[in-house]
Design an enzyme around this catalytic site. Structure first.
Site, mmCIF file in Angstrom:
data_model
loop_
_atom_site.group_PDB
_atom_site.id
_atom_site.type_symbol
_atom_site.label_atom_id
_atom_site.label_comp_id
_atom_site.label_asym_id
_atom_site.label_seq_id
_atom_site.Cartn_x
_atom_site.Cartn_y
_atom_site.Cartn_z
ATOM 1 C CE LYS A 182 -16.077 -9.218 2.488
ATOM 2 N NZ LYS A 182 -15.848 -8.480 3.689
ATOM 3 C CE LYS A 215 -19.181 -17.936 5.322
ATOM 4 N NZ LYS A 215 -17.796 -17.429 5.392
ATOM 5 C CE LYS A 230 -21.956 -10.943 9.235
ATOM 6 N NZ LYS A 230 -21.098 -11.112 10.447
#
Ligand code: TRP
Length: 346
Positions: free
Chosen positions: A126, A209, A212
């Site tokens: 991240k 993946k 959103k």
């Protein structure tokens, strides 16, 4: 006060208690539903006490627009409720309403070693090259997650594969705390992980993946999509020119095809093996409409129910406040006992 707190020596002696959480950052996708919420619903049974959280304190480890955060928090709650989390069977609440999470999180910041945190692969992914510039909270995130779980003496933690390392860290924190304070207090929880088939991938690129935040809405199914959208997205999902093989091995190197088979399997509560057997030799002209029908059948009622909840935010807030009160009733004595063990004067 602390009599209600269990202090046996292994997780086996504790009440079986499930804890899990979903971050309110952006909307919910089919990945959240099949990879998390559906399993949370299935775990609601007399065997377990189930505690499900909207982890808003985790969401703010990266900046969130304040009014969007409120909406996203209610939307995750609506997603849980619409999918079948029953607030009379489970405790459902948002994390920030139970201040004990943050308090135990601080204690664990003082137990966790920096070296352990440096091994967290999700932080590395991240933060990436930007690691000097991310918040301290993002770095400490796994210690707060340990607090979420251990504040309830939870024994079972259903999570995706990507969270396995954090649950293992939770066990390390519990062990170190128990050892440092010579207290047999926190149980060693078990991650409950579904196979990799549960990773729901992007509908336009089967190697990524389903997220959103991807750029095109066509690459994901949102839990708020209506029947028409769901059908359209599956019918337009990327595939390849070949027909379906007879076995899963035949899907090697065909990530989009594999993903659609896995989604069909998860939605129909079958194994992927059973699905490929049923559709062996079928072309996409047969499989895709079947998948679209199944998905509409399973998901459209949930999205309808979600929008009904979203039209009544006061009802969601009432359910969350009630859940928070019940969560506090478990958490407060455990935090009190922790303070006592650590030597914090009351
Ligand atoms: N870190 C989890 C995720 O990103 C969310 C989470 C926070 C969680 N606290 C938790 C999951 C406690 C399980 C238990 O998906």
């Amino acid at each position: 006060m602390t009599d209600a707190v269990q202090t046996p020596s292994s997780a086996g002696q504790f009440t079986k208690r499930v804890f899990s959480g979903i971050k309110p950052s952006g909307g919910l996708t089919l990945g959240n539903y099949l990879g998390a919420i559906k399993r949370f619903v299935d775990m609601q049974s007399p065997e377990f006490e189930t505690v499900y959280c909207v982890v808003d304190l985790h969401a703010i480890t990266v900046w969130q627009d304040p009014s969007e955060l409120k909406t996203a928090t209610r939307e995750v709650a609506a997603g849980y409720l619409a999918s079948g989390i029953d607030p009379t069977k489970s405790i459902l609440f948002n994390q920030s309403q139970v201040s004990q999470h943050a308090e135990l999180g601080w204690i664990f910041n003082c137990v966790t070693r920096v070296g352990w945190m440096n091994r967290m692969t999700q932080f590395k992914d991240k933060a990436g090259a930007n690691s000097e510039n991310v918040s301290l909270g993002l770095y400490a995130y796994p210690s707060l997650m340990a607090a979420d779980i251990l504040l309830y003496h939870a024994t079972h933690v259903p999570v995706g594969d990507d969270q396995k390392q954090h649950v293992e860290l939770t066990r390390d924190i519990a062990s170190k705390f128990n050892h440092d304070f010579k207290a047999d207090f926190f149980p060693l929880c078990e991650p409950v992980i579904e196979g990799p088939a549960m990773r729901i991938m992007n509908l336009r690129d089967g190697t990524k993946k389903m997220s959103k935040s991807g750029e095109s809405d066509m690459e994901r199914i949102n839990m708020t999509d209506d029947a028409d959208k769901i059908a359209k997205k599956f019918k337009k999902a990327k595939t390849d020119p070949e027909a379906l093989p007879e076995t899963l091995e035949g899907l090697k190197g065909r990530p989009e095809a594999r993903n659609l088979i896995d989604i069909y399997a998860a939605l129909s509560d079958q194994t992927s093996e059973a699905v490929i057997k049923e559709y062996a030799g079928a072309g996409w002209g047969r499989f895709k409409p079947a998948l679209a029908d199944l998905a509409v059948d399973k998901l459209a009622p949930i999205s309808t129910e979600m929008s009904r909840y979203m039209d009544d935010p006061a009802e969601i807030d009432r359910i969350l406040a009630d859940g928070a009160a019940r969560a506090r009733a478990i958490a407060a004595p455990i935090l009190d006992k922790t303070y006592e063990i650590v030597g914090l004067l009351k």
